[in-house]
Design an enzyme around this catalytic site. Sequence first.
Site, PDB file in Angstrom:
ATOM      1  N   LYS A 125       0.836  -1.200   0.000  1.00  0.00           N
ATOM      2  CA  LYS A 125       0.000   0.000   0.000  1.00  0.00           C
ATOM      3  C   LYS A 125       0.874   1.255   0.000  1.00  0.00           C
ATOM      4  O   LYS A 125       1.922   1.299   0.645  1.00  0.00           O
ATOM      5  CB  LYS A 125      -0.914  -0.041   1.223  1.00  0.00           C
ATOM      6  CG  LYS A 125      -1.969   1.042   1.303  1.00  0.00           C
ATOM      7  CD  LYS A 125      -2.861   0.797   2.518  1.00  0.00           C
ATOM      8  CE  LYS A 125      -3.875   1.894   2.749  1.00  0.00           C
ATOM      9  NZ  LYS A 125      -4.719   1.617   3.940  1.00  0.00           N
ATOM     10  N   SER A 205      -9.463   1.859   3.464  1.00  0.00           N
ATOM     11  CA  SER A 205      -8.618   2.595   2.542  1.00  0.00           C
ATOM     12  C   SER A 205      -7.617   1.695   1.808  1.00  0.00           C
ATOM     13  O   SER A 205      -6.955   2.145   0.882  1.00  0.00           O
ATOM     14  CB  SER A 205      -7.845   3.671   3.317  1.00  0.00           C
ATOM     15  OG  SER A 205      -6.925   3.074   4.240  1.00  0.00           O
ATOM     16  N   SER A 229     -10.061  -0.578   7.582  1.00  0.00           N
ATOM     17  CA  SER A 229      -9.430  -0.323   6.288  1.00  0.00           C
ATOM     18  C   SER A 229      -8.652  -1.491   5.701  1.00  0.00           C
ATOM     19  O   SER A 229      -8.200  -1.412   4.558  1.00  0.00           O
ATOM     20  CB  SER A 229      -8.519   0.905   6.379  1.00  0.00           C
ATOM     21  OG  SER A 229      -9.301   2.074   6.409  1.00  0.00           O
TER      22      SER A 229
END
Length: 533
Positions: A125, A205, A229
């Site tokens: 990420k 996210s 997330s």
Amino acid sequence: MVKRRIAALMAVLVTGSLVTGIPEPRAEAAVPGGGAAPPAGPATALGVDLDTVTIPELQDRMEDGSLTSAALTRAYLRRIEAVDPKINAVLRTDPTALRQAAASDARHRRGDTLGPLDGIPVLVKDNVNTRGLLSTAGSLALAGRPPAQDATLVTRLRQAGAVILGKTNLSEWANFRSTKPTSGWSAVGGQTRNPYVLDRNPCGSSSGSAAALAASLSQVAIGTETDGSIVCPAGMNGVAGLKPSLGVVSGDGVVPISAEQDTAGPMARNVTDVALTLAALSGDSTRYGASSKGGDGTGSAGGLRGKRIGLWRLPELGPEVDAVMTRTAAKLRAAGAQVVEVTPPYQKRLAELEFPALLSEFHRDIDAYLATREGPRDLAGLIEFTRSHPAERTCFPGQELFEQALAAPPTTDPKYRAMRAELKDLSRRSIDETLAAHRLDAIAAPTNPPAWTTDCARGDNDVIPSSTPAAVAGYPSLSVPAGSVGELPVGVLLTAGNHQDAALLALGAAVEHRLDAWKAPRYLPTTGGGGGR
């Protein structure tokens, strides 16, 4: 030899996804515009199905010489090139990936492998520092120069021999900027799409990490979570994702929201790979790697026999999701588990307290992080940057959370300290008391509703309370696929007690095997099914 090392690590847990040999390739599915699904040519050429192959199966092939890390890495890079334009999950690939793979192949030839992740491609990420690669949290504010050093978790991946394949898109600033954000959107990467239905949201996210896994663009991926997330994107994209207990994975070098709740964690298409990746991330292969095999050693329903699971229904997510949970409970009971209905206490109070506490913590922690990077030096500078760069506001204009955090009481304030103390106490009691009262091994709840339609003007529809108790308490939670509402995946979220990560992974592997709910995405342009708004 790596095969013996994997066998030692996996001596405890059973999962039906660990099969002998190589799975048959799946049939290609229709996609928008006609024709077949995004090409699986690289998978066919390798003799493996990238949708279903596990790390132990790949290591078996690399050990006997029928597969190399270079070939596997090249297959994933080609698949990213062919498939990612449909979903926009991968921001950038690492130009050194093939060199990393070649080094792994040399270790395999020498019989000097570093562990189960040696040669395995991993996507990271984009809020995790990765030297030599832009690490932006999705914001142009951090897009000037890559960080000088890896985050500790990336260092551990490299020490385990993993191939850093590239960086994934995310909800900008991990969805902590606006009161009306759109999950999966960032100024750096644009909008990530759900591979199952392209006009639906991937949840945030860690949206890019989950969508990339659903599309088989990497073997595993790294996400981060403050509250939901990792697990919500995992559920909404039909993959497995673990939010570890707080402190199991180092947060050093990860863009923060709150040191009291933030954690990175592993995501994959199966619990086996999640467990093996956690072993590398934590630096404790003896404790966590063993969780990739468990149960009774038979691969049968025995892994659930005698387990007690509390079902937290959450009817506010809708009758279709509740029906998935009813079917899930029936399958677990048929496998020998005892399922009892529960409602963890204190949820209303947790919802009242969490957000104000996070505002104070974000101001403290983002100031400390920004001081280590080129760009805005503190939250006030970040607010001015966002205000003065129109590209930051092309999906949604607001930065209300930044502004509220700037005005929030400092973390030295007695009222803040009392708030966080109450949060910690009530969140842990909500889980501990529920587990104890019903003698449970875990609490199960729906991870997510069906994916809503992505709409920048409206923002998200993401009031999903199941992740909050574990997120605030710092306890582990694991999402595995449970079923679908039409074309849209729904996960079941399993929550256990503090630092019960290994036991939770063992239970999750057994649940995954019994539910057998994973299905490949079809990249449909839209659907008339559930989840719209």
